[in-house]
Design an enzyme around this catalytic site. Structure first.
Site, mmCIF file in Angstrom:
data_model
loop_
_atom_site.group_PDB
_atom_site.id
_atom_site.type_symbol
_atom_site.label_atom_id
_atom_site.label_comp_id
_atom_site.label_asym_id
_atom_site.label_seq_id
_atom_site.Cartn_x
_atom_site.Cartn_y
_atom_site.Cartn_z
ATOM 1 N N ASP A 1 0.826 -1.222 0.000
ATOM 2 C CA ASP A 1 0.000 0.000 0.000
ATOM 3 C C ASP A 1 0.858 1.269 0.000
ATOM 4 O OD1 ASP A 1 -2.292 1.479 0.039
ATOM 5 O OD2 ASP A 1 -2.663 1.228 2.175
ATOM 6 N N ASN B 1 -10.715 -3.214 -6.103
ATOM 7 C CA ASN B 1 -9.891 -2.297 -6.907
ATOM 8 C C ASN B 1 -10.473 -2.001 -8.296
ATOM 9 O OD1 ASN B 1 -6.707 -3.455 -5.545
ATOM 10 N ND2 ASN B 1 -7.932 -1.689 -4.955
HETATM 11 C C1 FPP Z 1 -2.343 0.052 -3.158
HETATM 12 O O1 FPP Z 1 -1.727 1.333 -3.099
HETATM 13 C C2 FPP Z 1 -1.715 -0.697 -4.231
HETATM 14 C C3 FPP Z 1 -2.366 -1.325 -5.236
HETATM 15 C C4 FPP Z 1 -3.834 -1.359 -5.362
HETATM 16 C C5 FPP Z 1 -1.610 -2.024 -6.306
HETATM 17 C C6 FPP Z 1 -0.458 -2.856 -5.831
HETATM 18 C C7 FPP Z 1 0.267 -3.371 -6.999
HETATM 19 C C8 FPP Z 1 1.593 -3.239 -7.213
HETATM 20 C C9 FPP Z 1 2.529 -2.640 -6.237
HETATM 21 C C10 FPP Z 1 2.201 -3.783 -8.462
HETATM 22 C C11 FPP Z 1 2.686 -5.183 -8.175
HETATM 23 C C12 FPP Z 1 3.233 -5.762 -9.345
HETATM 24 C C13 FPP Z 1 3.294 -7.091 -9.603
HETATM 25 C C14 FPP Z 1 4.026 -7.477 -10.794
HETATM 26 C C15 FPP Z 1 2.656 -8.131 -8.760
HETATM 27 P P1 FPP Z 1 -2.581 2.618 -3.440
HETATM 28 O O2 FPP Z 1 -2.457 2.916 -4.881
HETATM 29 O O3 FPP Z 1 -3.979 2.419 -2.951
HETATM 30 O O4 FPP Z 1 -1.844 3.707 -2.608
HETATM 31 P P2 FPP Z 1 -2.516 4.975 -1.927
HETATM 32 O O5 FPP Z 1 -3.309 4.452 -0.774
HETATM 33 O O6 FPP Z 1 -1.328 5.766 -1.502
HETATM 34 O O7 FPP Z 1 -3.357 5.663 -2.961
#
Ligand code: FPP
Length: 242
Positions: A19, A67
């Site tokens: 996250d 998501n």
């Molecule tokens: C949450 O952070 C993250 C996600 C919904 C996506 C996680 C995916 C990756 C890190 C890519 C992984 C790659 C592979 C190849 C498995 P957020 O975007 O909600 O963060 P925020 O809360 O700061 O907005």
């Protein structure tokens, strides 16, 4: 390799909620997708490191059933990142297999873009070597949805006369989960300052130790993982006993 506890105090299964990508990007005046790109790099580093330090199972929360509510452009960017990684994993899978490292997917991967779904099937390998590290990627995953999936399978068996309701145990439900046969997570890590599990490994986390940090996922390092493991090793897990 950093400062780690003796093997008997190491977690067998670690769950990680990746996250903070969006906030990491925002802090730098970048698009959210740039945060995911950096997050994907950290995913590679941490999954390789888990293998290096002998973790049996590591589960990364990559995309939840919730998501899909994100903007289409962000979803497309994430799917592109998964695809790139899976193509890379497909090419090097024998190499990875030699290094005792296999990929598994948790979630409804039939309901994601077809090309990606096929890649999930082809990169998922049988586990032959007991020293293998299983790298689970939770993709289109929801903990409650996973329990419903297991319960539906059980209901079918009861309907067909293969199973008596009185024979249903916790194991019956566990065996119908995407993690069937794997140990429950000993330790769940969530960076970015949020203090909740967000539908991640809902059934399996009943006794997990939780470890939170303010670090945003793109800044998460192997030293942070060492610290989480050291803190975990100091905790006294009683599983309801005294
Ligand atoms: C949450 O952070 C993250 C996600 C919904 C996506 C996680 C995916 C990756 C890190 C890519 C992984 C790659 C592979 C190849 C498995 P957020 O975007 O909600 O963060 P925020 O809360 O700061 O907005």
């Amino acid at each position: 390799m950093g400062n780690l506890p003796p093997k008997e105090f190491m977690p067998k299964h670690i769950g990680i909620i990746m996250d903070g990508n969006g906030r990491w990007a925002k802090e730098r005046g970048l698009e959210r997708t740039k945060g995911h790109i950096e997050g994907a790099k950290v995913f590679r580093t941490i999954s390789d490191y888990c293998h290096e330090i002998g973790i049996e199972v590591v589960t990364f929360y990559a995309f939840s059933t919730e998501n899909w509510k994100r903007p289409a452009s962000e979803i497309t960017a994430l799917m592109k990142l998964f695809k790139e990684y899976l193509l890379e994993a497909d090419e090097i899978k024998f190499d990875r297999q030699n290094r005792g490292y296999v990929l598994r997917f948790l979630g409804d991967t039939k309901a994601i873009p077809k090309e990606l779904s096929k890649l999930c099937d082809s990169t998922q390998l049988d586990i032959k070597d007991p020293d293998t590290t299983i790298v689970n990627i939770a993709l289109n995953y929801g903990g409650r949805q996973e329990i419903v999936h297991s319960v539906k399978e059980i209901a079918e068996k009861v309907k067909n006369g293969e199973l008596k309701p009185s024979d249903i145990t916790e194991d019956t439900i566990s065996n119908g989960l995407y993690t069937a046969g794997m140990p429950d997570p000993d330790l769940i890590i969530r960076p970015s300052g949020e203090l909740r599990l967000s539908n991640f490994l809902t059934w399996q986390s009943a006794y997990s130790e939780l470890w939170f940090s303010d670090v945003l996922w793109p800044d998460f390092t192997t030293e942070d993982l060492d610290k989480a493991i050291m803190d975990y090793a100091k905790r006294n897990r009683r599983f309801g006993a005294v």
